[in-house]
Write a protein that holds these residues in place. Structure first.
Motif, PDB file in Angstrom:
ATOM      1  N   LEU A  55      12.491   8.907   2.132  1.00  0.00           N
ATOM      2  CA  LEU A  55      13.088   8.379   3.353  1.00  0.00           C
ATOM      3  C   LEU A  55      12.054   7.744   4.277  1.00  0.00           C
ATOM      4  CD1 LEU A  55      15.521  11.326   4.169  1.00  0.00           C
ATOM      5  CD2 LEU A  55      16.079   9.150   3.078  1.00  0.00           C
ATOM      6  N   LEU A  56      10.870   8.380   4.386  1.00  0.00           N
ATOM      7  CA  LEU A  56       9.851   7.915   5.317  1.00  0.00           C
ATOM      8  C   LEU A  56       8.476   8.220   4.753  1.00  0.00           C
ATOM      9  CD1 LEU A  56       9.402   6.795   8.240  1.00  0.00           C
ATOM     10  CD2 LEU A  56       9.325   9.155   8.985  1.00  0.00           C
ATOM     11  N   LYS A  57       7.647   7.185   4.623  1.00  0.00           N
ATOM     12  CA  LYS A  57       6.283   7.385   4.154  1.00  0.00           C
ATOM     13  C   LYS A  57       5.411   7.809   5.325  1.00  0.00           C
ATOM     14  CE  LYS A  57       4.634   6.224   0.554  1.00  0.00           C
ATOM     15  NZ  LYS A  57       4.280   7.074  -0.577  1.00  0.00           N
ATOM     16  N   ALA A  58       4.443   8.691   5.052  1.00  0.00           N
ATOM     17  CA  ALA A  58       3.502   9.136   6.089  1.00  0.00           C
ATOM     18  C   ALA A  58       2.521   8.022   6.393  1.00  0.00           C
ATOM     19  CB  ALA A  58       2.771  10.382   5.624  1.00  0.00           C
ATOM     20  N   GLU A  59       1.990   8.022   7.578  1.00  0.00           N
ATOM     21  CA  GLU A  59       0.964   7.049   7.976  1.00  0.00           C
ATOM     22  C   GLU A  59      -0.291   7.325   7.163  1.00  0.00           C
ATOM     23  OE1 GLU A  59       1.201   4.800  10.756  1.00  0.00           O
ATOM     24  OE2 GLU A  59       3.336   5.260  10.873  1.00  0.00           O
TER      25      GLU A  59
END
Length: 63
Positions: A58-62
């Motif tokens: 859903l969301l990649k880490a920085e």
């Protein structure tokens, strides 16, 4: 195999009993530790089972 990393938010095929279906990856290795994004419960899952259970990232880490 899906590419996921530390801090990524992933969606699993099977949801958590609290109703959430998104998890944050907090540890990688032979076992993968994931944390429910709604109730903050932590679960350790074998890497093979985790790879089969991930539906999408859903969301990649920085970096």
């Amino acid at each position: 195999m899906k590419e996921y990393g530390l801090g990524d938010i992933v969606e699993m095929k099977k949801g958590h009993p609290c109703g959430a279906n998104s998890w944050k990856v907090i540890r990688l290795g032979a076992d993968i530790k994931i944390k429910c994004t709604e109730c903050n419960r932590i679960v350790m899952v074998p890497k093979v089972k985790f790879d089969k259970g991930v539906k999408k990232i859903l969301l990649k880490a920085e970096e």
